[in-house]
Design a protein around this motif. Structure first.
Motif, PDB file in Angstrom:
ATOM      1  N   ALA A 192       9.138   3.039   3.253  1.00  0.00           N
ATOM      2  CA  ALA A 192       7.885   3.400   3.113  1.00  0.00           C
ATOM      3  C   ALA A 192       7.499   3.796   1.601  1.00  0.00           C
ATOM      4  CB  ALA A 192       6.953   4.240   3.917  1.00  0.00           C
ATOM      5  N   GLU A 193       8.429   4.311   0.877  1.00  0.00           N
ATOM      6  CA  GLU A 193       8.464   5.199  -0.378  1.00  0.00           C
ATOM      7  C   GLU A 193       8.594   4.065  -1.634  1.00  0.00           C
ATOM      8  OE1 GLU A 193       9.933   7.459   2.777  1.00  0.00           O
ATOM      9  OE2 GLU A 193      10.958   5.606   1.821  1.00  0.00           O
ATOM     10  N   GLU A 198      13.397  12.230 -11.371  1.00  0.00           N
ATOM     11  CA  GLU A 198      12.337  11.602 -10.441  1.00  0.00           C
ATOM     12  C   GLU A 198      10.711  12.242 -10.849  1.00  0.00           C
ATOM     13  OE1 GLU A 198      11.381  13.112  -6.074  1.00  0.00           O
ATOM     14  OE2 GLU A 198      13.073  11.432  -5.827  1.00  0.00           O
ATOM     15  N   VAL A 199       9.970  11.368 -11.057  1.00  0.00           N
ATOM     16  CA  VAL A 199       8.477  11.939 -11.593  1.00  0.00           C
ATOM     17  C   VAL A 199       7.649  11.953 -10.480  1.00  0.00           C
ATOM     18  CG1 VAL A 199       6.687  11.284 -13.038  1.00  0.00           C
ATOM     19  CG2 VAL A 199       8.874  10.740 -13.852  1.00  0.00           C
ATOM     20  N   ALA A 200       7.781  10.908  -9.346  1.00  0.00           N
ATOM     21  CA  ALA A 200       6.889  10.916  -8.322  1.00  0.00           C
ATOM     22  C   ALA A 200       7.440  10.253  -7.270  1.00  0.00           C
ATOM     23  CB  ALA A 200       5.373  10.535  -8.797  1.00  0.00           C
ATOM     24  N   VAL A 201       7.126  10.575  -5.631  1.00  0.00           N
ATOM     25  CA  VAL A 201       7.285   9.704  -4.662  1.00  0.00           C
ATOM     26  C   VAL A 201       6.021   9.109  -3.930  1.00  0.00           C
ATOM     27  CG1 VAL A 201       8.697   9.212  -2.609  1.00  0.00           C
ATOM     28  CG2 VAL A 201       9.605  10.598  -4.594  1.00  0.00           C
ATOM     29  N   PHE A 202       5.653   8.336  -3.913  1.00  0.00           N
ATOM     30  CA  PHE A 202       4.620   7.884  -3.124  1.00  0.00           C
ATOM     31  C   PHE A 202       5.031   7.217  -1.653  1.00  0.00           C
ATOM     32  CE2 PHE A 202       3.356   7.033  -7.566  1.00  0.00           C
ATOM     33  CZ  PHE A 202       2.636   8.249  -7.666  1.00  0.00           C
ATOM     34  N   SER A 203       4.511   7.660  -0.595  1.00  0.00           N
ATOM     35  CA  SER A 203       4.663   7.116   0.626  1.00  0.00           C
ATOM     36  C   SER A 203       3.664   6.688   1.700  1.00  0.00           C
ATOM     37  CB  SER A 203       5.763   8.105   1.208  1.00  0.00           C
ATOM     38  OG  SER A 203       5.006   9.374   1.527  1.00  0.00           O
ATOM     39  N   ASP A 204       2.489   6.251   1.072  1.00  0.00           N
ATOM     40  CA  ASP A 204       1.390   5.972   1.734  1.00  0.00           C
ATOM     41  C   ASP A 204       1.285   4.695   2.303  1.00  0.00           C
ATOM     42  OD1 ASP A 204       0.442   7.633  -0.966  1.00  0.00           O
ATOM     43  OD2 ASP A 204      -0.304   8.452   0.905  1.00  0.00           O
ATOM     44  N   ARG A 205       2.239   3.698   1.896  1.00  0.00           N
ATOM     45  CA  ARG A 205       2.241   2.271   2.487  1.00  0.00           C
ATOM     46  C   ARG A 205       3.093   2.196   3.709  1.00  0.00           C
ATOM     47  NH1 ARG A 205       6.530  -1.295  -1.000  1.00  0.00           N
ATOM     48  NH2 ARG A 205       8.405   0.078  -0.458  1.00  0.00           N
ATOM     49  N   LYS A 206       2.560   1.148   4.642  1.00  0.00           N
ATOM     50  CA  LYS A 206       3.196   1.021   5.898  1.00  0.00           C
ATOM     51  C   LYS A 206       4.482  -0.088   5.965  1.00  0.00           C
ATOM     52  CE  LYS A 206       2.108  -0.440  10.592  1.00  0.00           C
ATOM     53  NZ  LYS A 206       1.312  -1.309  11.530  1.00  0.00           N
ATOM     54  N   VAL A 254      -2.704  -4.077  -0.461  1.00  0.00           N
ATOM     55  CA  VAL A 254      -2.056  -3.736  -1.997  1.00  0.00           C
ATOM     56  C   VAL A 254      -2.560  -2.430  -2.157  1.00  0.00           C
ATOM     57  CG1 VAL A 254      -1.825  -4.294  -4.387  1.00  0.00           C
ATOM     58  CG2 VAL A 254      -2.163  -6.208  -2.552  1.00  0.00           C
ATOM     59  N   HIS A 255      -1.521  -1.285  -2.433  1.00  0.00           N
ATOM     60  CA  HIS A 255      -1.776   0.038  -2.786  1.00  0.00           C
ATOM     61  C   HIS A 255      -1.476   0.297  -4.159  1.00  0.00           C
ATOM     62  CE1 HIS A 255      -1.652   1.130   1.507  1.00  0.00           C
ATOM     63  NE2 HIS A 255      -0.914   0.153   2.002  1.00  0.00           N
ATOM     64  N   PHE A 256      -2.565   1.115  -4.572  1.00  0.00           N
ATOM     65  CA  PHE A 256      -2.402   1.630  -5.748  1.00  0.00           C
ATOM     66  C   PHE A 256      -2.212   3.292  -6.171  1.00  0.00           C
ATOM     67  CE2 PHE A 256      -3.896  -2.456  -6.652  1.00  0.00           C
ATOM     68  CZ  PHE A 256      -3.922  -2.849  -8.063  1.00  0.00           C
ATOM     69  N   TRP A 257      -1.360   3.745  -7.080  1.00  0.00           N
ATOM     70  CA  TRP A 257      -1.333   4.987  -7.157  1.00  0.00           C
ATOM     71  C   TRP A 257      -1.244   5.594  -8.467  1.00  0.00           C
ATOM     72  CZ3 TRP A 257       2.198   2.090  -4.142  1.00  0.00           C
ATOM     73  CH2 TRP A 257       2.258   2.234  -2.858  1.00  0.00           C
ATOM     74  N   HIS A 258      -1.983   6.611  -8.922  1.00  0.00           N
ATOM     75  CA  HIS A 258      -2.042   7.285 -10.179  1.00  0.00           C
ATOM     76  C   HIS A 258      -0.692   8.163 -10.515  1.00  0.00           C
ATOM     77  CE1 HIS A 258      -3.806   9.730 -13.332  1.00  0.00           C
ATOM     78  NE2 HIS A 258      -4.002   8.499 -13.877  1.00  0.00           N
ATOM     79  N   VAL A 313      -4.803   5.845  -4.709  1.00  0.00           N
ATOM     80  CA  VAL A 313      -6.045   5.795  -5.429  1.00  0.00           C
ATOM     81  C   VAL A 313      -6.949   4.739  -4.452  1.00  0.00           C
ATOM     82  CG1 VAL A 313      -7.187   4.897  -7.469  1.00  0.00           C
ATOM     83  CG2 VAL A 313      -5.236   6.011  -7.719  1.00  0.00           C
ATOM     84  N   VAL A 314      -6.264   3.817  -4.038  1.00  0.00           N
ATOM     85  CA  VAL A 314      -7.096   2.794  -3.502  1.00  0.00           C
ATOM     86  C   VAL A 314      -6.189   1.757  -2.759  1.00  0.00           C
ATOM     87  CG1 VAL A 314      -7.203   0.999  -5.140  1.00  0.00           C
ATOM     88  CG2 VAL A 314      -8.920   1.048  -3.287  1.00  0.00           C
ATOM     89  N   SER A 315      -6.476   1.037  -1.641  1.00  0.00           N
ATOM     90  CA  SER A 315      -5.773  -0.072  -0.841  1.00  0.00           C
ATOM     91  C   SER A 315      -6.699  -1.102  -0.710  1.00  0.00           C
ATOM     92  CB  SER A 315      -5.376   0.544   0.698  1.00  0.00           C
ATOM     93  OG  SER A 315      -4.768   1.568   0.738  1.00  0.00           O
ATOM     94  N   LEU A 316      -6.151  -2.176  -1.502  1.00  0.00           N
ATOM     95  CA  LEU A 316      -7.091  -3.446  -1.478  1.00  0.00           C
ATOM     96  C   LEU A 316      -6.677  -4.317  -0.069  1.00  0.00           C
ATOM     97  CD1 LEU A 316      -6.736  -4.570  -4.993  1.00  0.00           C
ATOM     98  CD2 LEU A 316      -8.682  -3.073  -3.853  1.00  0.00           C
ATOM     99  N   SER A 317      -7.451  -4.807   0.500  1.00  0.00           N
ATOM    100  CA  SER A 317      -7.300  -5.650   1.746  1.00  0.00           C
ATOM    101  C   SER A 317      -7.785  -6.795   1.562  1.00  0.00           C
ATOM    102  CB  SER A 317      -7.730  -4.970   2.875  1.00  0.00           C
ATOM    103  OG  SER A 317      -7.322  -5.579   4.098  1.00  0.00           O
ATOM    104  N   ALA A 318      -6.951  -8.009   1.540  1.00  0.00           N
ATOM    105  CA  ALA A 318      -7.621  -9.255   1.496  1.00  0.00           C
ATOM    106  C   ALA A 318      -7.460 -10.063   2.769  1.00  0.00           C
ATOM    107  CB  ALA A 318      -6.606 -10.030   0.232  1.00  0.00           C
ATOM    108  N   GLY A 319      -7.534  -9.547   4.002  1.00  0.00           N
ATOM    109  CA  GLY A 319      -7.420 -10.274   5.016  1.00  0.00           C
ATOM    110  C   GLY A 319      -6.244 -11.031   5.255  1.00  0.00           C
TER     111      GLY A 319
END
Length: 135
Positions: A40-41, A52-60, A87-91, A98-104
């Motif tokens: 997920a990272e 390592e600057v950042a690790v994002f783990s918010d996506r499934k 589609v996930h975005f991270w700052h 920041v946001v998760s875009l869902s296009a169905g």
């Protein structure tokens, strides 16, 4: 223990701790490398020293799929597809989602690309979605 053996042991330890990466991309300004694997990272590394600057783990990603990753043209954000069709975005600087875009999307969004010249984002599973910002 010889210095050569110590170096070999350190490299083996680093390899054991490092995640398996199947996707890599450089930021447009050349400062960062984004890496993503079958977990997920999403990893952000300094392109000059590998720190390592950042690790994002918010996506499934429970199925262990490989998802495309990329940077926005200004290199301030990184994005990735996800198993949930978003589609996930991270700052990067604030290390925040920041946001998760869902296009169905009816399935995992495995392909995502940003068209800098036209400020357009495309995402796909078995269907294509075009994201055009409203100005």
């Amino acid at each position: 223990t010889s210095p050569y053996m110590q170096q070999q042991q350190q490299q083996q330890q680093q390899q054991q701790q490092s995640p398996y990466l199947s996707q890599l991309t450089f930021s447009n300004d050349g400062k960062y490398i984004a890496g993503s694997g079958t977990g997920a990272e999403v990893y952000i590394l300094d392109a000059f020293d590998g720190r390592e600057v950042a690790v994002f783990s918010d996506r499934k990603n429970e199925s262990g799929l490989s998802f495309s990753i990329g940077f926005t043209p200004d290199s301030q954000f990184v994005y990735s597809g996800s198993e949930d069709g978003a589609v996930h975005f991270w700052h990067i600087a604030s290390k925040s989602h920041v946001v998760s875009l869902s296009a169905g999307h009816g399935g995992p969004t495995r392909a995502v690309r940003f068209a800098e010249k036209h400020a357009m984002l495309a995402s796909a599973c078995h269907a294509l979605a075009l994201w055009i910002p409203s100005l």
